[in-house]
Design an enzyme around this catalytic site. Structure first.
Site, short mmCIF file in Angstrom:
data_model
loop_
_atom_site.label_atom_id
_atom_site.label_comp_id
_atom_site.label_asym_id
_atom_site.label_seq_id
_atom_site.Cartn_x
_atom_site.Cartn_y
_atom_site.Cartn_z
N ASP A 1 1.12 -1.30 -0.36
CA ASP A 1 -0.41 -0.03 -0.12
C ASP A 1 0.78 1.39 0.03
O ASP A 1 1.05 2.02 -0.99
CB ASP A 1 -0.69 -0.06 1.13
CG ASP A 1 -2.67 0.67 0.73
OD1 ASP A 1 -2.40 0.42 -0.04
OD2 ASP A 1 -3.08 1.18 2.30
N HIS B 1 -5.19 1.22 -6.86
CA HIS B 1 -6.29 1.33 -6.59
C HIS B 1 -7.52 1.07 -7.43
O HIS B 1 -8.86 -0.07 -6.72
CB HIS B 1 -6.54 2.30 -5.65
CG HIS B 1 -5.70 2.39 -3.96
ND1 HIS B 1 -4.31 2.76 -3.87
CD2 HIS B 1 -6.00 1.94 -3.05
CE1 HIS B 1 -4.25 2.31 -2.89
NE2 HIS B 1 -4.93 1.94 -2.35
N HIS C 1 -7.20 -3.23 -7.70
CA HIS C 1 -7.49 -3.39 -6.13
C HIS C 1 -9.02 -3.95 -6.84
O HIS C 1 -9.56 -4.55 -6.36
CB HIS C 1 -6.68 -2.61 -5.08
CG HIS C 1 -7.96 -3.13 -4.02
ND1 HIS C 1 -9.27 -2.07 -3.80
CD2 HIS C 1 -7.71 -3.76 -2.68
CE1 HIS C 1 -9.52 -3.22 -2.41
NE2 HIS C 1 -8.86 -3.24 -1.74
N HIS D 1 -6.32 -5.72 1.59
CA HIS D 1 -6.43 -4.90 0.63
C HIS D 1 -4.85 -4.35 0.38
O HIS D 1 -4.86 -4.63 -0.95
CB HIS D 1 -6.62 -3.24 1.14
CG HIS D 1 -5.61 -2.40 0.98
ND1 HIS D 1 -7.27 -1.50 -0.06
CD2 HIS D 1 -5.37 -1.35 0.76
CE1 HIS D 1 -6.78 0.03 -0.26
NE2 HIS D 1 -5.84 -0.18 0.25
ZN LIG Z 1 -5.10 1.30 0.11
#
Ligand SMILES: [Zn+2]
Length: 363
Positions: free
Chosen positions: A172, A260, A263, A277
């Site tokens: 992240d 993202h 994601h 995540h």
């Molecule tokens: Zn993130």
């Protein structure tokens, strides 16, 4: 020139044993504390902290968080916080617990102390909560006019948390650097005070976003080793700071991009909940760098992922690379953060990127 804006928590404190000093930390903001505590830690922590607060004559009312962060759950906490006339809200736990505490503090007009129990995402420092319904579907984002008053990270707790969380947080944090670079090239707005914006990034935020990848590459492998041995050392402290503070300031003050979106696409597959995540974001970084044609950096990132155990392929996330899944992940590209990349992308182009990442040779 467009205006720029920067937002951050008022205080950030990180070190081993800081949670044991919670009464001193909350004492700066008020005398009556309402705490939302993750069910994982609830029995142990609520009793220990109650004793601590009792010993200095302060009120402490704990509530257990488990399940989902819904509007109803937040309402329930607000009623409890009101009943005990809390002036400080404390959140102790993972992302959803902290997001619940943020919502209660904003609704009740209380001070907010956030205590993450893992360094798995960059959510603790931000002024937003992601809201879901009982079916675990994402329904809303609450944006607040201020970030937490204090983000308190007890490195001892992080050193004892599962290694997978720390490694996930490293991805992240890495994404913050690559997404910031894309955002800056397209001069896309950040997430600060969007109702009076749009605002661009400050040089300060850009420097912080760049420092994320630098820190992760320098200390990542050693920090993983420290976490495995439950040792708090310089490497672990550096990575905790990168995963939490640097990445948090970086993403909120510069902006997210393609990593993202990938994601989110993976989350939409039937197997999307099998990974964390940051693990899904990790795969997103490989896709973003591929789309950007940044193959040298991609090779560096893949070698790092291989070393620390982050995914190289969808199957590493428990997601089969079927035609159907590739179409889900590459679907609905329009009006997503792909627009923050410095070239046009559509569903077909993203599909090709996924195909390329899946066909890369194993390490
Ligand atoms: Zn993130």
């Amino acid at each position: 020139m467009a205006s720029m804006a920067f937002g951050s928590p008022s205080r950030y404190i990180q070190g081993p044993g800081e949670l044991a000093r919670l009464t001193a930390h909350t004492g700066k903001y008020g005398r009556k504390v309402f705490a939302v505590i993750d069910s994982w830690f609830f029995d142990d922590l609520s009793a220990r902290l109650k004793e601590l607060f009792d010993s200095c004559g302060r009120a402490f009312e704990p509530a257990c968080f488990s399940g989902e962060i819904t509007k109803e759950v937040i309402e329930g906490y607000c009623e409890k916080a009101q009943a005990c006339e809390a002036d400080v809200i404390v959140g102790i736990g993972g992302g959803k617990t902290l997001d619940s505490a943020k919502a209660v503090a904003a609704k009740q007009g209380c001070s907010l102390v956030v205590v993450p129990t893992s360094a798995s995402t960059d959510a603790p420092t931000s002024a937003m909560s992601i809201i879901y319904n009982e079916r675990h579907e994402h329904v809303d984002v609450y944006y607040y006019s201020k970030n937490p008053d204090l983000v308190l990270v007890d490195s001892r707790i992080i050193a004892d948390a599962p290694v997978r969380f720390l490694v996930s947080g490293m991805a992240d944090a890495l994404a913050t650097t690559y997404e910031a670079r894309a955002t800056l090239l397209t001069k896309s707005p950040n997430y600060i005070d969007q109702e009076t914006g749009p605002y661009g990034a400050t040089l300060t935020a850009c420097a912080v976003a760049e420092l994320c990848a630098e820190t992760i590459f320098k200390y990542g492998e050693d920090a993983k080793e420290a976490n495995e041995a439950h040792i708090v050392n310089e490497a672990l402290e550096a990575v905790i700071e990168a995963n939490t503070l640097m990445s948090g300031l970086g993403f909120e003050n510069v902006g997210c991009a393609a990593s993202h979106v990938i994601h989110n696409g993976i989350s939409a597959t039937a197997e999307g909940d099998k990974s964390l995540h940051g693990e899904k974001v990790a795969y997103g970084i490989l896709c973003q760098l591929t789309a950007e044609g940044n193959l040298e950096e991609r090779a560096k990132v893949r070698a790092f992922f291989h070393a620390v155990g982050l995914p190289l392929y969808l199957k590493d996330l428990g997601v089969p690379a079927t035609e159907e899944n590739l179409r889900i992940i590459s679907g609905d590209t329009k009006n997503t953060e792909w627009t923050r990349e410095p070239f046009p992308m559509d569903d077909e182009a993203v599909y090709k990127v996924l195909k390329e990442v899946e066909s890369l040779p194993p390490l």
